[in-house]
Enzyme design. Sequence first.
Site, PDB file in Angstrom:
ATOM      1  N   TYR A   1       0.849  -1.199   0.000  1.00  0.00           N
ATOM      2  CA  TYR A   1       0.000   0.000   0.000  1.00  0.00           C
ATOM      3  C   TYR A   1       0.879   1.240   0.000  1.00  0.00           C
ATOM      4  CZ  TYR A   1      -5.042   0.126   0.154  1.00  0.00           C
ATOM      5  OH  TYR A   1      -6.356   0.158  -0.218  1.00  0.00           O
TER       6      TYR A   1
ATOM      7  N   GLU B   1      -0.542   4.787  -0.573  1.00  0.00           N
ATOM      8  CA  GLU B   1      -1.355   5.991  -0.833  1.00  0.00           C
ATOM      9  C   GLU B   1      -0.492   7.238  -0.679  1.00  0.00           C
ATOM     10  OE1 GLU B   1      -4.545   5.631   1.928  1.00  0.00           O
ATOM     11  OE2 GLU B   1      -5.846   4.632   0.486  1.00  0.00           O
TER      12      GLU B   1
ATOM     13  N   ASP C   1      -4.811  13.942 -25.600  1.00  0.00           N
ATOM     14  CA  ASP C   1      -4.843  12.547 -25.143  1.00  0.00           C
ATOM     15  C   ASP C   1      -4.087  11.743 -26.206  1.00  0.00           C
ATOM     16  OD1 ASP C   1      -5.442   9.904 -24.719  1.00  0.00           O
ATOM     17  OD2 ASP C   1      -7.605  10.199 -24.507  1.00  0.00           O
TER      18      ASP C   1
ATOM     19  N   THR D   1      -2.186   6.440 -22.430  1.00  0.00           N
ATOM     20  CA  THR D   1      -2.090   5.081 -21.900  1.00  0.00           C
ATOM     21  C   THR D   1      -0.634   4.665 -22.049  1.00  0.00           C
ATOM     22  OG1 THR D   1      -2.502   4.104 -24.071  1.00  0.00           O
ATOM     23  CG2 THR D   1      -4.424   4.432 -22.654  1.00  0.00           C
TER      24      THR D   1
ATOM     25  N   LYS E   1      -0.380   0.855 -25.404  1.00  0.00           N
ATOM     26  CA  LYS E   1      -0.653   0.787 -26.845  1.00  0.00           C
ATOM     27  C   LYS E   1       0.689   0.835 -27.593  1.00  0.00           C
ATOM     28  CE  LYS E   1      -5.318   2.390 -26.037  1.00  0.00           C
ATOM     29  NZ  LYS E   1      -6.352   3.408 -26.220  1.00  0.00           N
TER      30      LYS E   1
ATOM     31  N   ARG F   1      -0.705  -2.250 -18.952  1.00  0.00           N
ATOM     32  CA  ARG F   1      -1.989  -1.573 -19.064  1.00  0.00           C
ATOM     33  C   ARG F   1      -2.050  -0.459 -18.009  1.00  0.00           C
ATOM     34  NH1 ARG F   1      -5.931  -2.824 -22.116  1.00  0.00           N
ATOM     35  NH2 ARG F   1      -4.524  -4.254 -23.152  1.00  0.00           N
TER      36      ARG F   1
HETATM   37  C1  LIG Z   1      -7.408   3.749 -25.530  1.00  0.00           C
HETATM   38  C2  LIG Z   1      -7.742   5.153 -25.322  1.00  0.00           C
HETATM   39  C3  LIG Z   1      -8.126   5.629 -24.072  1.00  0.00           C
HETATM   40  C4  LIG Z   1      -8.505   4.755 -22.908  1.00  0.00           C
HETATM   41  O1  LIG Z   1      -7.658   3.914 -22.379  1.00  0.00           O
HETATM   42  P1  LIG Z   1      -8.144   2.778 -21.369  1.00  0.00           P
HETATM   43  O2  LIG Z   1      -6.856   2.376 -20.744  1.00  0.00           O
HETATM   44  O3  LIG Z   1      -8.818   1.732 -22.145  1.00  0.00           O
HETATM   45  O4  LIG Z   1      -9.066   3.408 -20.374  1.00  0.00           O
HETATM   46  C5  LIG Z   1      -8.312   6.998 -23.924  1.00  0.00           C
HETATM   47  N1  LIG Z   1      -8.149   7.825 -24.965  1.00  0.00           N
HETATM   48  C6  LIG Z   1      -7.810   7.399 -26.185  1.00  0.00           C
HETATM   49  C7  LIG Z   1      -7.642   8.393 -27.283  1.00  0.00           C
HETATM   50  C8  LIG Z   1      -7.608   6.051 -26.410  1.00  0.00           C
HETATM   51  O5  LIG Z   1      -7.300   5.635 -27.643  1.00  0.00           O
END
Ligand SMILES: *Cc1c(COP(=O)(O)O)cnc(C)c1O
Length: 404
Positions: A46, A48, A191, A217, A220, A226
């Site tokens: 933990y 936090e 994003d 993220t 990807k 993840r």
């Molecule tokens: C994949 C993605 C997310 C979300 O990611 P998660 O880990 O599945 O919550 C957010 N924004 C964009 C543009 C994405 O392609």
Amino acid sequence: MRDNKLFGFLSDELERQNNSIELIASENFASKEVRELCGSILTNKYAEGFPGKRYYGGCENIDNIESRAIELVTKLFDAKYACVQPHSGTQANMIAYYALLDTGDKILSLSLDEGGHLSHGSKVSFSSKYYNVEFYHLNDSGRIDYEGLKAKALEFKPKLILAGFSAYPFEIDYKKIKEIATLVGAYFMVDMAHIAGLVAAKELDNPLRYADIVTSTTHKTLRGPRGGIILTNNEEIIKKVNKACFPALQGGPLENIIGAKAECFFEALDPSFKEYIKHVKENTLTCANEFSKMCDINSGTENHLFLLNTKLSYGVTGKDAQELLEEIGITVNKNMLPHDSEKPSVTSGIRIGFAAITTRGAAKEDAIEIAHIIHDYLSKQIDKTIAISRVKNLIKKFKKIEEI
Ligand SMILES: *Cc1c(COP(=O)(O)O)cnc(C)c1O
């Protein structure tokens, strides 16, 4: 103790990953080291709070790990500050909104059916419930309509303009959007969930040069565990982000995942990662060009993915194409095309990406063969047996998942 049923499912999944051609643009295969950290004893702790300011004792090693993750990710993306605790991309976005906005504030983003993400204001997401969201659009060639964006921004007066998408095959003109954001006094958020690996490898423009806040993220194109991250060059913003992350929206951080993120940032800083990303781009472009020779109805590409209009090319919806390809061991996802007339559950096309298969060692000639297998099968020039044997033949050349 061991639930054999469960571990049976795990080996089934390993077999599935090994025996299919993964073309889902948001997926990748993480290294042994990344996977080792995910499954490590760090899950026991933990922690936090943040490095040096924890609510629990015994955090000295955890502090070193999280600080290392922050040191590496700020170096990788040339950012001043980072929060590495978001559990996923969606959580990173939720935290970013919470940090910068009040409920009911206005967000201007691209809608899901034009390439945006659920968390960018979709009807079924928290984001449309807590914020007032309007959308800008793509033009007929599938690119952002920047003039339309500007007109919308002037009329709607958003507090935040959001760019960065899930199914957008082109480069984004951050400078132009930043100018619009400045004009209307809005925050500019990017994003980069999909393209983070390309940005890290300097194979796409770095949004941190323009954006007030960048979310991503790590699983990807960045090829990590993840999870999510938030970056900024603004000291006031990172303070708000950290408070929004903990205690406002999340509890104890997943330090096993944060360790794995640090390893992924380390790997992405190595020159071999730039080579990998160059191959991803080259394979994607090669495959898209091959389709253009045969059917001329794909989106074109400037990154790691493209869209293929299966309805016009082969008379099958995206949903049917996805299912047909699954039968022969090729995994893709159906995707809305710009101005799609089909429902999101049906769609007129599929999204094809090369991040995952390139990690397994796919080369240019494999990208060409993949285009031909898909084309030949969807246009019914070959039957299932032949398609499957061609897929199997290709897979023989690829690295095993457990060896990556
Ligand atoms: C994949 C993605 C997310 C979300 O990611 P998660 O880990 O599945 O919550 C957010 N924004 C964009 C543009 C994405 O392609």
